[in-house]
Motif scaffolding. Structure first.
Motif, PDB file in Angstrom:
ATOM      1  N   GLY A   1       0.822  -1.270  -0.054  1.00 43.92           N
ATOM      2  CA  GLY A   1      -0.229   0.042   0.153  1.00 43.92           C
ATOM      3  C   GLY A   1       0.932   1.452  -0.028  1.00 43.92           C
ATOM      4  O   GLY A   1       0.158   2.345  -0.286  1.00 43.92           O
ATOM      5  N   LYS A   2       2.095   1.137  -0.003  1.00 46.77           N
ATOM      6  CA  LYS A   2       2.960   2.293   0.064  1.00 46.77           C
ATOM      7  C   LYS A   2       3.424   2.587  -1.061  1.00 46.77           C
ATOM      8  O   LYS A   2       3.616   1.667  -1.999  1.00 46.77           O
ATOM      9  N   GLN A   3       3.532   3.923  -1.824  1.00 45.72           N
ATOM     10  CA  GLN A   3       3.964   4.523  -2.910  1.00 45.72           C
ATOM     11  C   GLN A   3       5.410   4.629  -2.773  1.00 45.72           C
ATOM     12  O   GLN A   3       5.867   5.716  -2.479  1.00 45.72           O
ATOM     13  N   VAL A   4       6.308   3.704  -3.400  1.00 46.59           N
ATOM     14  CA  VAL A   4       7.577   3.934  -3.232  1.00 46.59           C
ATOM     15  C   VAL A   4       8.228   3.188  -4.585  1.00 46.59           C
ATOM     16  O   VAL A   4       7.556   2.524  -5.313  1.00 46.59           O
ATOM     17  N   THR A   5       9.364   3.585  -4.852  1.00 47.25           N
ATOM     18  CA  THR A   5      10.099   2.956  -6.098  1.00 47.25           C
ATOM     19  C   THR A   5      10.768   1.866  -5.818  1.00 47.25           C
ATOM     20  O   THR A   5      11.093   1.359  -4.486  1.00 47.25           O
ATOM     21  N   VAL A   6      11.409   1.268  -6.983  1.00 45.14           N
ATOM     22  CA  VAL A   6      12.123   0.051  -6.975  1.00 45.14           C
ATOM     23  C   VAL A   6      13.355   0.256  -6.186  1.00 45.14           C
ATOM     24  O   VAL A   6      13.827  -0.456  -5.324  1.00 45.14           O
ATOM     25  N   ALA A   7      14.002   1.428  -6.490  1.00 40.68           N
ATOM     26  CA  ALA A   7      15.377   1.734  -5.817  1.00 40.68           C
ATOM     27  C   ALA A   7      15.258   1.867  -4.616  1.00 40.68           C
ATOM     28  O   ALA A   7      16.188   1.458  -3.721  1.00 40.68           O
ATOM     29  N   ASP A   8      14.024   2.514  -4.048  1.00 38.13           N
ATOM     30  CA  ASP A   8      13.745   2.496  -2.531  1.00 38.13           C
ATOM     31  C   ASP A   8      13.669   1.390  -1.799  1.00 38.13           C
ATOM     32  O   ASP A   8      14.404   1.222  -0.628  1.00 38.13           O
ATOM     33  N   ILE A   9      12.936   0.487  -2.402  1.00 36.91           N
ATOM     34  CA  ILE A   9      12.883  -0.971  -1.674  1.00 36.91           C
ATOM     35  C   ILE A   9      14.383  -1.715  -1.925  1.00 36.91           C
ATOM     36  O   ILE A   9      14.464  -2.269  -0.889  1.00 36.91           O
ATOM     37  N   SER A  10      14.904  -1.399  -3.018  1.00 35.95           N
ATOM     38  CA  SER A  10      16.373  -1.977  -3.039  1.00 35.95           C
ATOM     39  C   SER A  10      17.220  -1.643  -2.151  1.00 35.95           C
ATOM     40  O   SER A  10      17.763  -2.360  -1.214  1.00 35.95           O
ATOM     41  N   LYS A  11      17.254  -0.230  -1.686  1.00 36.19           N
ATOM     42  CA  LYS A  11      18.056   0.211  -0.623  1.00 36.19           C
ATOM     43  C   LYS A  11      17.652  -0.119   0.893  1.00 36.19           C
ATOM     44  O   LYS A  11      18.293  -0.489   1.663  1.00 36.19           O
ATOM     45  N   ALA A  12      16.204  -0.268   1.007  1.00 31.80           N
ATOM     46  CA  ALA A  12      15.821  -0.488   2.330  1.00 31.80           C
ATOM     47  C   ALA A  12      15.888  -1.960   2.779  1.00 31.80           C
ATOM     48  O   ALA A  12      16.253  -2.276   3.689  1.00 31.80           O
ATOM     49  N   LEU A  13      16.025  -2.796   1.579  1.00 30.10           N
ATOM     50  CA  LEU A  13      15.945  -4.329   2.033  1.00 30.10           C
ATOM     51  C   LEU A  13      17.479  -4.727   1.600  1.00 30.10           C
ATOM     52  O   LEU A  13      17.640  -6.039   1.908  1.00 30.10           O
TER      53      LEU A  13
END
Length: 312
Positions: free
Chosen positions: A236-248
């Protein structure tokens, strides 16, 4: 592209809270700037030029994918991606609404030109209220000198703040960059699949599909898979693939969608390489809507086999 879309591409548009600059290839909202691919920009302009009206899948294919042979899946994926960039929720849309079996409608307010100029226009109107039309409004010399002094003070303050920022922040930023960990080249996160059915009541199945994929991929000794808790944090969060990659700290992100037509279920899966945002693998699976658990297990097995050869 239609003549209306071509006209929009020549100037700026305000779409909801966003200011869209087609020539520059980006849109801004406050301090946030988001770059759009050429086709994504054409999709946004097409919907904006028909704001308030339903644009069919066929019309979008003809205008956005003109001269390219693609399936409606390309439209679904492009709209989903555009919604994420806009920060829109398909269940409570403020930008793009899905009209079941018909197409999509831009529901946000759309206006041409940069509305930042409105305060200047308002000031001009106020001046004209005290000066007859055609009469020149001459600024007072004292006001002009005061304005020049204030401008000089503001410029000095900005320069001082900028210098202070770089002096105090440069070292921590360098340390953070040095401490950044390069993700394992065979690491992946499975993001909750989207429920794109007409009634949007198959979210439990979409979540189950996500969990089944995480479980199946985790059984491979070659892959490092982010935990379900970490993956579902982004639901449900509006995030980019780059943000997901950095976070995980993963090299790949797998997402997808679930749609239904009659008794046929369609599950689309897509693997994106995080460092450049390119789609390295995608597949669509059609199954009869008889046994949901069997569908999840069947598709998860096929996806797991396909990804082993795609992730290098």
């Amino acid at each position: 592209m239609s003549s209306g879309v071509e006209q929009s591409a020549k100037g700026t548009l305000r779409i909801g809270d966003w200011i869209v600059s087609p020539m520059a290839g980006h849109m801004t909202r406050g301090d946030e700037t988001v770059r759009l691919e050429a086709r994504t920009m054409r999709l946004l302009l097409c919907l904006a030029e028909n704001a308030g009206q339903v644009v069919s899948i066929d019309d979008l294919l003809n205008q956005v994918w003109q001269g390219v042979v693609v399936t409606p899946d390309s439209v679904y994926q492009a709209v989903t991606s555009l919604r994420r960039l806009l920060g829109d929720d398909p269940k409570q849309p403020v930008y793009i609404a899905t009209v079941p079996r018909r197409g999509y409608r831009m529901v946000a307010k759309v206006s041409h030109g940069d509305e930042h100029a409105l305060p200047v226009i308002a000031q001009t109107a106020a001046n004209e209220a005290f000066h007859p039309p055609g009469q020149a409004i001459k600024p007072r010399s004292g006001s002009r000198r005061l304005y020049t002094k204030l401008l000089a003070i503001v410029c000095l303050l900005i320069a001082a703040c900028t210098a202070f920022y770089f002096l105090t922040k440069q070292r921590p930023l360098q340390q953070t960059a040095a401490a950044a960990v390069t993700p394992d080249p065979k690491s992946i996160a499975v993001i909750p699949f989207l429920d794109l059915t007409d009634t949007m009541n198959e979210e439990p199945f979409a979540d189950g599909m996500t969990e089944e994929l995480i479980d199946r991929l985790s059984q491979s000794k070659e892959l490092h898979v982010a935990s379900p808790t970490s993956s579902f944090y982004f639901k449900g969060k509006q995030v980019t693939v780059a943000d997901i990659s950095k976070a995980l700290n993963v090299a790949y992100v797998l997402d997808g969608s679930v749609r239904k037509s009659g008794n046929t279920l369609r599950v689309a899966a897509r693997l994106v390489r995080a460092d450049d945002g390119f789609v390295v693998w995608s597949q669509t699976y059609d199954r009869s809507w008889d046994d949901k658990l069997m569908i999840q297990d069947d598709i998860a097995s096929e996806v797991a086999k396909a990804l082993k050869g795609s992730i290098r």
